[in-house]
Design a protein around this motif. Structure first.
Motif, PDB file in Angstrom:
ATOM      1  N   PRO A  17      20.993 -26.171  -6.160  1.00  7.78           N
ATOM      2  CA  PRO A  17      19.859 -25.493  -5.525  1.00  7.78           C
ATOM      3  C   PRO A  17      19.975 -23.979  -5.753  1.00  7.78           C
ATOM      4  O   PRO A  17      21.016 -23.393  -5.478  1.00  7.78           O
ATOM      5  N   ALA A  18      18.922 -23.383  -6.261  1.00  8.86           N
ATOM      6  CA  ALA A  18      18.941 -21.939  -6.548  1.00  8.86           C
ATOM      7  C   ALA A  18      17.555 -21.351  -6.282  1.00  8.86           C
ATOM      8  O   ALA A  18      17.061 -20.531  -7.043  1.00  8.86           O
ATOM      9  N   ALA A  19      16.944 -21.821  -5.208  1.00  7.77           N
ATOM     10  CA  ALA A  19      15.561 -21.422  -4.934  1.00  7.77           C
ATOM     11  C   ALA A  19      15.440 -20.604  -3.654  1.00  7.77           C
ATOM     12  O   ALA A  19      14.336 -20.358  -3.172  1.00  7.77           O
ATOM     13  N   GLY A  20      16.586 -20.167  -3.109  1.00  3.94           N
ATOM     14  CA  GLY A  20      16.542 -19.363  -1.880  1.00  3.94           C
ATOM     15  C   GLY A  20      15.969 -17.981  -2.158  1.00  3.94           C
ATOM     16  O   GLY A  20      15.873 -17.551  -3.317  1.00  3.94           O
ATOM     17  N   GLY A  22      17.238 -15.075  -1.162  1.00  4.70           N
ATOM     18  CA  GLY A  22      18.281 -14.068  -1.410  1.00  4.70           C
ATOM     19  C   GLY A  22      18.055 -12.779  -0.646  1.00  4.70           C
ATOM     20  O   GLY A  22      18.300 -11.687  -1.168  1.00  4.70           O
ATOM     21  N   THR A  23      17.646 -12.881   0.606  1.00  6.81           N
ATOM     22  CA  THR A  23      17.273 -11.662   1.352  1.00  6.81           C
ATOM     23  C   THR A  23      18.477 -10.780   1.678  1.00  6.81           C
ATOM     24  O   THR A  23      18.317  -9.584   1.897  1.00  6.81           O
ATOM     25  N   ARG A  24      19.692 -11.365   1.688  1.00  7.14           N
ATOM     26  CA  ARG A  24      20.863 -10.535   2.008  1.00  7.14           C
ATOM     27  C   ARG A  24      21.158  -9.535   0.898  1.00  7.14           C
ATOM     28  O   ARG A  24      21.921  -8.612   1.093  1.00  7.14           O
ATOM     29  N   GLU A  35      21.259 -15.731  -8.073  1.00  5.09           N
ATOM     30  CA  GLU A  35      22.143 -16.544  -8.926  1.00  5.09           C
ATOM     31  C   GLU A  35      22.335 -15.923 -10.313  1.00  5.09           C
ATOM     32  O   GLU A  35      23.216 -16.322 -11.056  1.00  5.09           O
ATOM     33  N   GLN A 111      11.182 -25.930  -6.669  1.00  2.00           N
ATOM     34  CA  GLN A 111      11.181 -26.439  -5.294  1.00  2.00           C
ATOM     35  C   GLN A 111       9.765 -26.459  -4.717  1.00  2.00           C
ATOM     36  O   GLN A 111       9.458 -27.291  -3.874  1.00  2.00           O
ATOM     37  N   PRO A 114      10.153 -22.450  -0.523  1.00  2.00           N
ATOM     38  CA  PRO A 114      11.539 -22.405  -0.037  1.00  2.00           C
ATOM     39  C   PRO A 114      11.630 -22.857   1.420  1.00  2.00           C
ATOM     40  O   PRO A 114      11.794 -22.056   2.328  1.00  2.00           O
ATOM     41  N   GLY A 116      13.915 -24.675   2.769  1.00  2.00           N
ATOM     42  CA  GLY A 116      15.287 -24.879   3.253  1.00  2.00           C
ATOM     43  C   GLY A 116      16.109 -25.693   2.254  1.00  2.00           C
ATOM     44  O   GLY A 116      15.562 -26.370   1.373  1.00  2.00           O
ATOM     45  N   LEU A 117      17.440 -25.611   2.426  1.00  2.00           N
ATOM     46  CA  LEU A 117      18.349 -26.295   1.499  1.00  2.00           C
ATOM     47  C   LEU A 117      18.115 -27.813   1.500  1.00  2.00           C
ATOM     48  O   LEU A 117      18.149 -28.457   0.447  1.00  2.00           O
ATOM     49  N   ALA A 120      15.226 -28.517  -0.657  1.00  2.00           N
ATOM     50  CA  ALA A 120      15.565 -28.330  -2.082  1.00  2.00           C
ATOM     51  C   ALA A 120      16.303 -29.561  -2.618  1.00  2.00           C
ATOM     52  O   ALA A 120      15.996 -30.073  -3.697  1.00  2.00           O
ATOM     53  N   LEU A 137      26.118 -25.279  -4.599  1.00  2.00           N
ATOM     54  CA  LEU A 137      25.202 -24.178  -4.316  1.00  2.00           C
ATOM     55  C   LEU A 137      25.360 -23.083  -5.374  1.00  2.00           C
ATOM     56  O   LEU A 137      26.482 -22.698  -5.725  1.00  2.00           O
ATOM     57  N   GLY A 138      24.214 -22.603  -5.840  1.00  2.00           N
ATOM     58  CA  GLY A 138      24.200 -21.688  -6.990  1.00  2.00           C
ATOM     59  C   GLY A 138      24.761 -20.312  -6.700  1.00  2.00           C
ATOM     60  O   GLY A 138      25.028 -19.541  -7.627  1.00  2.00           O
ATOM     61  N   ASP A 139      24.961 -19.981  -5.414  1.00  2.00           N
ATOM     62  CA  ASP A 139      25.506 -18.657  -5.084  1.00  2.00           C
ATOM     63  C   ASP A 139      26.913 -18.773  -4.505  1.00  2.00           C
ATOM     64  O   ASP A 139      27.430 -17.840  -3.916  1.00  2.00           O
TER      65      ASP A 139
HETATM   66  P1  UTP Z   1      21.131 -19.445   1.548  1.00  2.00           P
HETATM   67  O1  UTP Z   1      20.753 -19.496   2.966  1.00  2.00           O
HETATM   68  O2  UTP Z   1      22.414 -18.811   1.171  1.00  2.00           O
HETATM   69  O3  UTP Z   1      20.020 -18.796   0.627  1.00  2.00           O
HETATM   70  O4  UTP Z   1      20.995 -20.889   0.950  1.00  2.00           O
HETATM   71  P2  UTP Z   1      18.966 -17.713   0.878  1.00  2.00           P
HETATM   72  O5  UTP Z   1      17.968 -18.173   1.886  1.00  2.00           O
HETATM   73  O6  UTP Z   1      18.459 -17.355  -0.478  1.00  2.00           O
HETATM   74  O7  UTP Z   1      19.892 -16.534   1.407  1.00  2.00           O
HETATM   75  P3  UTP Z   1      19.572 -15.217   2.196  1.00  2.00           P
HETATM   76  O8  UTP Z   1      20.213 -15.463   3.531  1.00  2.00           O
HETATM   77  O9  UTP Z   1      18.079 -15.005   2.248  1.00  2.00           O
HETATM   78  O10 UTP Z   1      20.260 -14.120   1.436  1.00  2.00           O
HETATM   79  C1  UTP Z   1      22.060 -21.617   0.373  1.00  2.00           C
HETATM   80  C2  UTP Z   1      21.669 -22.169  -0.980  1.00  2.00           C
HETATM   81  O11 UTP Z   1      20.503 -22.969  -0.891  1.00  2.00           O
HETATM   82  C3  UTP Z   1      19.516 -22.512  -1.793  1.00  2.00           C
HETATM   83  C4  UTP Z   1      19.878 -21.055  -2.091  1.00  2.00           C
HETATM   84  O12 UTP Z   1      19.389 -20.660  -3.360  1.00  2.00           O
HETATM   85  C5  UTP Z   1      21.394 -21.087  -2.017  1.00  2.00           C
HETATM   86  O13 UTP Z   1      21.955 -21.544  -3.242  1.00  2.00           O
HETATM   87  N1  UTP Z   1      18.192 -22.689  -1.150  1.00  2.00           N
HETATM   88  C6  UTP Z   1      17.984 -22.240   0.109  1.00  2.00           C
HETATM   89  C7  UTP Z   1      17.195 -23.319  -1.856  1.00  2.00           C
HETATM   90  O14 UTP Z   1      17.382 -23.724  -3.027  1.00  2.00           O
HETATM   91  N2  UTP Z   1      15.990 -23.471  -1.271  1.00  2.00           N
HETATM   92  C8  UTP Z   1      15.725 -23.046  -0.013  1.00  2.00           C
HETATM   93  O15 UTP Z   1      14.596 -23.238   0.472  1.00  2.00           O
HETATM   94  C9  UTP Z   1      16.760 -22.407   0.698  1.00  2.00           C
END
Ligand code: UTP
Length: 302
Positions: A17-20, A22-24, A35, A111, A114, A116-117, A120, A137-139
């Motif tokens: 999964p690499a569709a988050g 990445g707000t941090r 990623e 996905q 986004p 949630g994991l 995904a 997880l891709g990160d």
């Molecule tokens: P994280 O919670 O670390 O991702 O999700 P995020 O939401 O990108 O992070 P921040 O908090 O905003 O920085 C864990 C993993 O799940 C994936 C993310 O890409 C990461 O590999 N993910 C998360 C998805 O693929 N889809 C989603 O809807 C949410």
């Protein structure tokens, strides 16, 4: 491998999964997926694909989201770049370019939203079918010198159960992770999981064992994810679906406790640490970087 009537599910595929959002890591991740942030000289996700391939999982499905075109391009061949390097006779760089496109059979799936994991992972159903599969997880980068996935796959095969990677974290950090309630087994590195809770308050946490980004899941997870309601943060949480299994509704869940080196490359401080730790061990850069770090540390000490 298709699961015929009596066959046990085999793990041959990896889902990343690499569709988050990445707000941090904003603003770096405003137009670029986290990623794709480099660790020394490779994007974080290439380490993860290489880890899957090293564990024998050649079929890799990456779940992508917005701004993820860079990921797709990275795992494609780039004829004009290859031609230019060939003309120069630069074998070393050419090999690096080839490595990304040759390391595994990489598939992409969007996905959509986004959500949630858990959502995904649910999107992978059609690709993995009736088989067990690994999720990486891709990160989340596991140092290749401390392999984790082979032990998880072996535990899955031996126990025919869902397997999650766990790591001991300081109590005050447990609210950043999914957290497991566990029972001991006769293997000190394996626990039976009796419940899971996503990002608990430290006072309510059942242990200091945090869920980290490696899973070996069984196809039953898809039925659970299909009806999973949004949980913490309004997201469809994989942890909540795994908690349903752990509570005895569909097989058992075991945790493999990881004691090696791991970096959360979606976290700024951990990303910097990953670059330093892998940089000092890099054959080309290591000696210079180590010397510079020693001098820098001396200056910091005053
Ligand atoms: P994280 O919670 O670390 O991702 O999700 P995020 O939401 O990108 O992070 P921040 O908090 O905003 O920085 C864990 C993993 O799940 C994936 C993310 O890409 C990461 O590999 N993910 C998360 C998805 O693929 N889809 C989603 O809807 C949410």
């Amino acid at each position: 491998m298709v699961n015929s009537q009596n066959a046990k599910p085999q793990v041959t595929k990896a889902v990343i999964p690499a569709a988050g959002l990445g707000t941090r890591f904003l603003p770096a991740t405003k137009a670029m997926p986290k990623e794709m942030l480099p660790i020394v000289d490779k994007p974080a996700i290439q380490y993860v694909v290489e880890e899957a391939a090293a564990a024998g999982l050649q079929d890799v499905l990456i779940i992508t989201g917005r701004n993820k075109v860079n990921i797709t391009n990275h795992f494609d061949s780039v004829p004009e770049l290859e031609e230019a390097l060939e003309k120069k006779g630069d074998e070393k760089k050419l090999n690096r370019v080839h490595r990304a496109s040759d390391v595994a059979d990489v598939h992409m799936l969007r996905q959509g939203q986004p959500l949630g994991l858990g959502h995904a992972v649910g999107r992978a159903q059609q690709h993995v079918g009736e088989n067990s599969f690994a999720v990486l997880l891709g990160d989340d980068l596991i140092d290749e010198r401390d392999p984790l996935l082979p032990k998880m796959i072996a535990e899955h095969d031996a126990r025919q159960a869902t397997i999650i990677a766990l790591m001991e974290v300081p109590e005050e950090s447990i609210h950043l992770y999914g957290c497991a309630a566990t029972e001991a087994t006769d293997d000190p590195d394996v626990v039976r999981i009796t419940g899971l809770v996503e990002k608990p308050d430290p006072a309510d946490a059942p242990s200091n064992l945090a869920v980290i980004g490696r899973y070996v899941l069984r196809p039953e997870i898809f039925e659970i994810l299909a009806v999973q309601q949004p949980g913490r943060g309004g997201e469809i949480q994989l942890t909540d679906a795994l908690d349903t299994i752990a509570r005895g509704e569909s097989g058992e869940v075991y945790g493999v406790i990881f004691r090696g080196r791991r970096y959360d490359t979606g976290d700024k401080a951990d990303w910097i640490k990953a670059n330093v730790r892998l940089g000092v061990d890099n054959a080309e850069l290591g000696a210079d970087l180590r010397q510079w770090l020693i001098e820098f540390a001396d200056k910091l000490r005053g």
